[in-house]
Design an enzyme around this catalytic site. Structure first.
Site, PDB file in Angstrom:
ATOM      1  CG  HIS A   1      32.318  41.663  45.138  1.00 18.37           C
ATOM      2  ND1 HIS A   1      32.320  41.364  46.487  1.00 18.37           N
ATOM      3  CD2 HIS A   1      33.625  41.639  44.762  1.00 18.37           C
ATOM      4  CE1 HIS A   1      33.565  41.181  46.899  1.00 18.37           C
ATOM      5  NE2 HIS A   1      34.369  41.358  45.866  1.00 18.37           N
TER       6      HIS A   1
ATOM      7  CG  HIS B   1      43.862  42.949  44.420  1.00 21.86           C
ATOM      8  ND1 HIS B   1      44.162  41.742  45.021  1.00 21.86           N
ATOM      9  CD2 HIS B   1      42.512  43.065  44.480  1.00 21.86           C
ATOM     10  CE1 HIS B   1      43.036  41.154  45.405  1.00 21.86           C
ATOM     11  NE2 HIS B   1      42.027  41.944  45.089  1.00 21.86           N
TER      12      HIS B   1
END
EC number: 1.11.1.21
Length: 732
Positions: free
Chosen positions: A97, A264
């Site tokens: 992020h 993920h």
């Protein structure tokens, strides 16, 4: 993430600031702001004036830092327990992020300055709980101090997180110096966090066309809504959003699939309960919270009770070890829509047993779950083809993810010359805009003088030499350190064909400069050479010197050789296409009329060139009288002696004997003699702003004064030289 009226993660409390009256921007919301030109000065920097971050980082024991980070990964803290006993997933998200705000359209965002520490990023809904991640890092940052910046530490921690969970990373480079205040970046016009696309200030128009240069689907998100567009759980529709946003971060389909699947493979999302339990973000939370936000009243508010995105998904059977479960589950199971405990849309495997571990109770298991955006990798045809190849060839996924992660976390660092540390890979990658190393003896002062003579007697006018050098150098972006004169990519696709570069004139100009280059190089008996990149800049310097002499103020323009010429094979055409200027107020160029005024686009360009307001002012004034406008347009050429470096632009702009009126053409004005009405000049908004805007007029008055000619020339040369050398990281 579908609430439109008020994001549950946004601040509802009282701000921790004293009361104040309206600002100038409140009174005059359309007033041009020069604040972007005054960011990150020494006034906000706590470091010593002679502090050299590169030198400090190079003295760092990187192996010791990594050892401490490895230990931290499994050192679960009671105040914020680690999922599955390992902070790896949290730290990967933190690094992702930090880097993931990057956008190729203007190069802004990214991990390069540690901006995740500041508003608005530190309080974005997509960054919930990353305040905890950075606080977990504080003891290590405190230990090593100024030898490693927050920006570098955040990315390094993401790398170590991957390595500690069995993944081999591609490499790591330091060199990201911290800044000490928020960047002034346009993140969108919405007034509400996570406002939907149909909102009053939507970033979308037409058939879901995302506003440039934005690269996220909603205010406060890094990329896409994991529940689907506007919360609609449609994997195919979500794929369109994924492709658009990742492309705007310079990622192709393969890199996109690898990043999503690789990222993920680790950790989980958090949605233990309703979002209504989550408190104020860090910027709104009370002083006693000491910069921590989103305090939750659900259960313990942490660990098994944590609420972050509102989604509750764990993708693999070993969330703290690299494995191939993501694609195995994606293709081998069928999926049905369900809701998280917080009410968010997510998917659960049909008719499958409980094989996924619980993050805090080893006795518990659950069924495999996925996000809408995960299923996009199976149900979008192009993504499916790539995903199935990765499913069948895990080694290809590992390689693609390692490379894509490296690109993600280093994309905004610029050329490899800025990379520091022992883990920088030897392989040169095309997205780094490679330039060959200097392989010849550089020209000396006598050579420079001789070449200047050849240039000035070539028949190329001052205006063309100046505009060509400017076109080459002014592609530089201080945001992601791309562009600039080094490499001479102005002679390569796509830059040679950009409308702003006047392709026909450019080809003729470069042909003459190449003749001069070839004649000089052929005349050398040794290994001395001049590159075209150097010659283009030298030609601009010679032209500026001649123009200053024409104005009666001879001056020497600094010049340092050492640039090299890149090849077409070293140039990613698609990546450079995103850098094509649609506006350049320094050359009075607008591709078309925009809903953003020309003067605001000028300031934006100046900020990307790292210019101050005085530097912007003196450059515009000088380039106008040098007749450097695109297409030799006479707008703003407020002089009777073009190609003389005079302060005439300012003198005539400030002349009270001229009355300005809007002409029929959009954004064009006519300056008429106040007595006779005779037409004297034409100009654009990018010209008249220097007489209209109170701050810029104050600067224009300095250069328009009767004693300003000499200082104007010297200041122009200094600003010009700065732009010509913005990409010379080898000189730092």
């Amino acid at each position: 993430m579908t609430t439109e009226s008020k994001c549950p993660f946004s601040g509802g409390g009282k701000p921790n600031t004293p009361r104040r009256g309206p600002s100038n921007q409140d009174w005059w919301p359309n007033q041009l702001s020069l604040k972007p030109l005054h960011q990150h000065s020494s006034l906000s920097d706590p470091m010593d004036p002679d502090f050299d971050y590169a030198k400090a980082f190079n003295s760092l024991d990187l192996a010791a830092v990594k050892q401490d980070l490895h230990a931290l990964m499994t050192d679960s803290q009671e105040w914020w327990p680690a999922d599955f006993g390992h902070y790896g997933g949290l730290f990967i998200r933190m690094a992702w992020h930090s880097a993931g705000t990057y956008r190729i359209g203007d190069g802004r965002g990214g991990a390069g300055e540690g901006q995740q520490r500041f508003a608005p990023l530190n309080s974005w809904p997509d960054n919930v709980s990353l305040d905890k991640a950075r606080r977990l890092l504080w003891p290590i940052k405190q230990k090593y101090g100024r030898k490693i910046s927050w920006a570098d530490l955040i990315v390094l921690t993401g790398n170590v997180a991957l390595e500690s969970m069995g993944f081999k990373t591609f490499g790591y480079a330091g060199g990201r110096a911290d800044t000490w205040e928020p960047d002034d970046v346009y993140w969108g016009s919405e007034k509400i966090w996570l406002e939907l696309s149909g909102g009053q200030n939507s970033r979308y128009s037409g058939d879901r066309d995302l506003e440039d240069p934005l690269a996220a689907v909603q205010m406060g998100l890094i990329y896409v809504n994991p529940e689907g567009p506007d919360g609609n759980p449609d994997p195919v529709a979500a794929a369109r959003d994924i492709r658009e946003t990742f492309a705007r971060m310079a990622m192709n389909d393969e890199e996109t699939v690898a990043l999503i699947a690789g990222g993920h493979t680790f950790g989980k999302t958090h949605g233990a309960g309703p979002a209504s339990h989550v408190g104020d973000d860090p910027e709104t939370a009370g002083l006693e919270r000491q910069g921590l936000g989103w305090q939750s009243s659900f259960g313990t508010g942490k660990g098994k009770d944590a609420i972050t995105s509102g989604l509750e998904v764990t993708w693999t059977t070993t969330p703290t070890q690299w494995n191939h479960d993501f694609f195995k589950h994606l293709f081998e199971y069928e999926w049905e829509l369900t809701q998280s405990p917080a009410g968010a849309h997510q998917w659960v495997a049909k008719d499958v047993g409980e094989t996924i571990p619980d993050a805090f109770d080893p006795a518990k298991k659950q069924r495999p779950t996925m996000l809408t955006t995960d299923l996009s990798l199976r149900f979008d045809p192009a993504y499916e083809k790539i995903s199935r190849r990765f499913y069948e060839h895990p080694d290809q996924l590992a390689d693609a993810f390692s490379r894509a992660w490296y690109k993600l976390t280093h994309r905004d660092m610029g050329p490899r010359a800025r990379y520091l540390g022992p883990e920088v890979p030897a392989e040169e990658l095309i997205w780094q805009d490679p330039i060959p190393a200097v392989d010849h003896q550089l020209i000396n002062d006598q050579d420079i003088a001789d070449l200047k003579t050849s240039i000035l007697t070539s028949g190329l006018p001052i205006s063309v030499l100046v505009s060509t050098a400017w076109a080459s150098a002014s592609t530089f972006r201080g945001s992601d350190k791309r562009g600039g004169a080094n490499g001479a990519r102005i002679r390569l696709a796509p830059q040679k064909d950009w409308a702003i570069n006047q392709p026909a004139q450019l080809a003729q100009t470069l042909a003459k400069l190449e003749d001069i280059q070839q004649a000089f190089n052929n005349a050398q008996s040794g290994n001395k050479r001049v590159s075209l990149a150097d010659l283009i800049v030298l030609a601009g310097a010679a032209a500026v010197e001649q123009a200053a002499a024409n104005a009666g103020h001879p001056v020497s323009v600094p010049f340092t050789p050492g640039r090299m010429d890149a090849t077409q094979e070293q140039t990613d055409v698609d990546s450079f296409e995103a850098m094509e200027p649609v506006a350049d107020g320094f050359r009075n160029y607008l591709e078309r009329q925009f809903n953003i005024p020309a003067e605001a686009l000028l300031v934006d360009k100046a900020q990307l060139l790292t210019l101050t307001a005085p530097e912007m002012t003196v450059l515009v004034g000088g380039l106008r009288v040098l007749n450097a406008n695109v297409g030799q347009s006479q707008h703003g050429v407020l002089t009777q002696r073009p190609q003389a470096l005079s302060n005439d632009f300012f003198v005539n702009l400030l002349d009270m004997g001229t009355t300005w009126k809007a002409a029929g053409e959009d954004g064009v004005f006519e300056g008429q003699d106040s007595q006779t009405g005779a037409l004297k000049w034409t100009a654009t908004r990018a010209d008249l702003i220097f007489g209209s805007h109170s701050q810029l007029r104050a600067l224009a008055e300095v250069y328009g004064s009767s004693d300003a000619q000499a200082s104007f020339v010297y200041d122009f040369v200094a600003a010009w030289n700065k732009v010509m050398n913005l990409d010379r990281f080898d000189l730092a």
